[in-house]
Scaffold this motif. Structure first.
Motif, PDB file in Angstrom:
ATOM      1  N   PRO A 132      47.518  36.872  45.587  1.00  0.00           N
ATOM      2  CA  PRO A 132      47.226  36.467  44.203  1.00  0.00           C
ATOM      3  C   PRO A 132      47.363  37.620  43.215  1.00  0.00           C
ATOM      4  CG  PRO A 132      45.174  36.829  45.365  1.00  0.00           C
ATOM      5  CD  PRO A 132      46.278  37.049  46.384  1.00  0.00           C
ATOM      6  N   ARG A 133      48.399  38.436  43.383  1.00  0.00           N
ATOM      7  CA  ARG A 133      48.655  39.546  42.465  1.00  0.00           C
ATOM      8  C   ARG A 133      49.427  39.022  41.266  1.00  0.00           C
ATOM      9  NH1 ARG A 133      50.855  43.158  47.496  1.00  0.00           N
ATOM     10  NH2 ARG A 133      48.842  43.443  48.541  1.00  0.00           N
ATOM     11  N   MET A 134      48.792  38.125  40.558  1.00  0.00           N
ATOM     12  CA  MET A 134      49.431  37.372  39.491  1.00  0.00           C
ATOM     13  C   MET A 134      48.401  37.104  38.398  1.00  0.00           C
ATOM     14  SD  MET A 134      51.375  34.650  42.035  1.00  0.00           S
ATOM     15  CE  MET A 134      52.772  34.316  40.984  1.00  0.00           C
ATOM     16  N   ALA A 135      48.875  36.874  37.192  1.00  0.00           N
ATOM     17  CA  ALA A 135      47.957  36.596  36.086  1.00  0.00           C
ATOM     18  C   ALA A 135      48.693  35.837  34.997  1.00  0.00           C
ATOM     19  CB  ALA A 135      47.366  37.890  35.532  1.00  0.00           C
ATOM     20  N   THR A 136      47.905  35.240  34.123  1.00  0.00           N
ATOM     21  CA  THR A 136      48.408  34.403  33.034  1.00  0.00           C
ATOM     22  C   THR A 136      47.802  34.870  31.716  1.00  0.00           C
ATOM     23  OG1 THR A 136      48.703  32.475  34.466  1.00  0.00           O
ATOM     24  CG2 THR A 136      48.422  32.040  32.118  1.00  0.00           C
ATOM     25  N   CYS A 137      48.572  34.766  30.646  1.00  0.00           N
ATOM     26  CA  CYS A 137      48.013  35.014  29.314  1.00  0.00           C
ATOM     27  C   CYS A 137      48.365  33.851  28.409  1.00  0.00           C
ATOM     28  CB  CYS A 137      48.502  36.335  28.724  1.00  0.00           C
ATOM     29  SG  CYS A 137      50.268  36.433  28.371  1.00  0.00           S
ATOM     30  N   ILE A 138      47.459  33.535  27.506  1.00  0.00           N
ATOM     31  CA  ILE A 138      47.617  32.407  26.589  1.00  0.00           C
ATOM     32  C   ILE A 138      47.405  32.894  25.160  1.00  0.00           C
ATOM     33  CG2 ILE A 138      46.740  30.161  25.879  1.00  0.00           C
ATOM     34  CD1 ILE A 138      45.880  29.616  28.689  1.00  0.00           C
ATOM     35  N   LEU A 139      48.446  32.753  24.341  1.00  0.00           N
ATOM     36  CA  LEU A 139      48.365  33.066  22.918  1.00  0.00           C
ATOM     37  C   LEU A 139      48.056  31.790  22.155  1.00  0.00           C
ATOM     38  CD1 LEU A 139      48.898  34.885  20.372  1.00  0.00           C
ATOM     39  CD2 LEU A 139      51.288  34.116  20.535  1.00  0.00           C
ATOM     40  N   ALA A 140      46.974  31.797  21.384  1.00  0.00           N
ATOM     41  CA  ALA A 140      46.639  30.647  20.544  1.00  0.00           C
ATOM     42  C   ALA A 140      47.522  30.653  19.300  1.00  0.00           C
ATOM     43  CB  ALA A 140      45.170  30.695  20.144  1.00  0.00           C
ATOM     44  N   LEU A 141      48.230  29.547  19.076  1.00  0.00           N
ATOM     45  CA  LEU A 141      49.014  29.374  17.859  1.00  0.00           C
ATOM     46  C   LEU A 141      48.235  28.614  16.796  1.00  0.00           C
ATOM     47  CD1 LEU A 141      52.495  28.485  19.429  1.00  0.00           C
ATOM     48  CD2 LEU A 141      51.601  30.733  18.765  1.00  0.00           C
TER      49      LEU A 141
END
Length: 333
Positions: A132-141
């Motif tokens: 699980p050497r993974m990640a997510t990012c979420i930019l709010a529009l």
């Protein structure tokens, strides 16, 4: 190409919070001007709209999604390749990262659907990523609130490891019995965001969102990253390790343009505007004036010249291609 670590990347305190909680929010990581460029591009890009598909929840409410693998030179690729994002991800994952996929999720007013509890690694494990050497990012529009279905996470739940996933209605989600126990012991957090805020979370973080029953839309831009050493061992719809070409933090503003002028203009009278997206733009929207315009113009000029030179037709869209990939029952926020 960016080389030194971005001063806009996550701080040591934010990285520590991520490691402890499994998520962190970088407030105002992208400026209002940058968000405006991205948001208007999302609204106006016909290729993005034509590549969209819908994912339904158990009630039939739908979220519109567009997914792509390659981070190109369009405004969305510049976000995914921006130094502040890439450097942050490398600090969180602990090694060189590459772009795994991105998507635009659009929860429109009254009709935007819910997402059951799931982990991104619950899907990516099945795709051959061994760790699980993974990640997510979420930019709010747009503003993300409880009313319009903001993301929910469970503080510290990334430490429980990968949870079994199963088909639940029309979605693949975490074992509901396991989630019931986690929610009894740990804190559910409604992650409300203002435009420009970026949420980072671990691949093993369970997350969900409610339907949008408000009269306000919730649009977000999502990018996911994998560690170089974790390239999947199964060929599937997302890429194996591919070197990522990082760009300077000024690249998004450099994708904008300038108001046409005749002859020299005193710097204090410069106005920075957004190019609507074509060689001959329509009505441009003012983003800044005066001293701020001078700063933005200096950051944008070299990139603008290079990009304008690429156009050979008034009908050629500025935004580059989108390569959608069918996600089955997977992947929403």
């Amino acid at each position: 190409m960016a080389t030194a670590r971005s001063p806009l990347a996550l701080t040591p305190d934010q990285i520590a919070a991520y490691n402890r909680d499994g998520f962190v929010v970088a407030r105002g990581m992208f400026s209002p001007q940058e968000v405006e460029l991205i948001r208007r591009s999302a609204e106006e890009d016909d290729a993005l709209k034509s590549a969209a598909y819908f994912r339904s929840d158990s009630t039939g409410s739908k979220t519109r999604m567009t997914v792509w693998n390659e981070p190109g030179d369009d405004i969305f690729g510049l976000f995914s390749r921006s130094a502040r994002i890439v450097d942050s991800m490398e600090s969180l994952i602990g090694e060189e990262v590459y772009h795994y996929n991105s998507k635009l999720n659009a929860k429109d007013p009254q009709v935007g659907g819910a997402w059951e509890w799931h982990q991104d690694y619950g899907y990516w494990y099945a795709s051959g990523c061994l760790f699980p050497r993974m990640a997510t990012c979420i930019l709010a529009l747009d503003p993300s609130t409880r009313e319009n279905g903001c993301l929910q996470v469970v503080r510290g739940a990334h430490e429980c490891g990968r949870i079994d996933h199963m088909l639940s209605g029309k979605q693949v989600s975490c074992d509901p019995r396991r989630m019931e126990h986690l929610l009894e012991r740990l804190e559910r957090v409604y992650v409300e965001q203002e435009p420009g805020d970026v949420l980072f979370f671990h691949a093993n973080m369970p997350h969900a969102s409610d339907a949008n029953i408000s009269d306000k839309r919730r649009w977000v831009l999502i990018s996911c990253y994998n560690g170089r050493s974790n390239s999947p061992v199964i060929a599937h719809h997302h890429p194996a390790y591919t070197p990522l070409s990082k760009v300077d933090d000024g690249a998004i503003l450099a994708a904008g343009g300038f108001k046409a002028t005749n002859g020299p203009v005193p710097p204090e009278e410069l106005t920075y505007v957004r190019v609507v997206g074509r060689k001959v733009p329509g009505e441009a929207k003012t983003l800044a004036e005066g001293a701020e315009a001078v700063h933005l113009s200096e950051a944008a000029l070299s990139g603008l010249k290079a990009r304008v030179a690429r156009f050979d037709s008034e009908r050629t869209p500025y935004l580059s291609w989108v390569a959608p990939q069918f996600m089955g029952n997977f992947g929403g926020n």
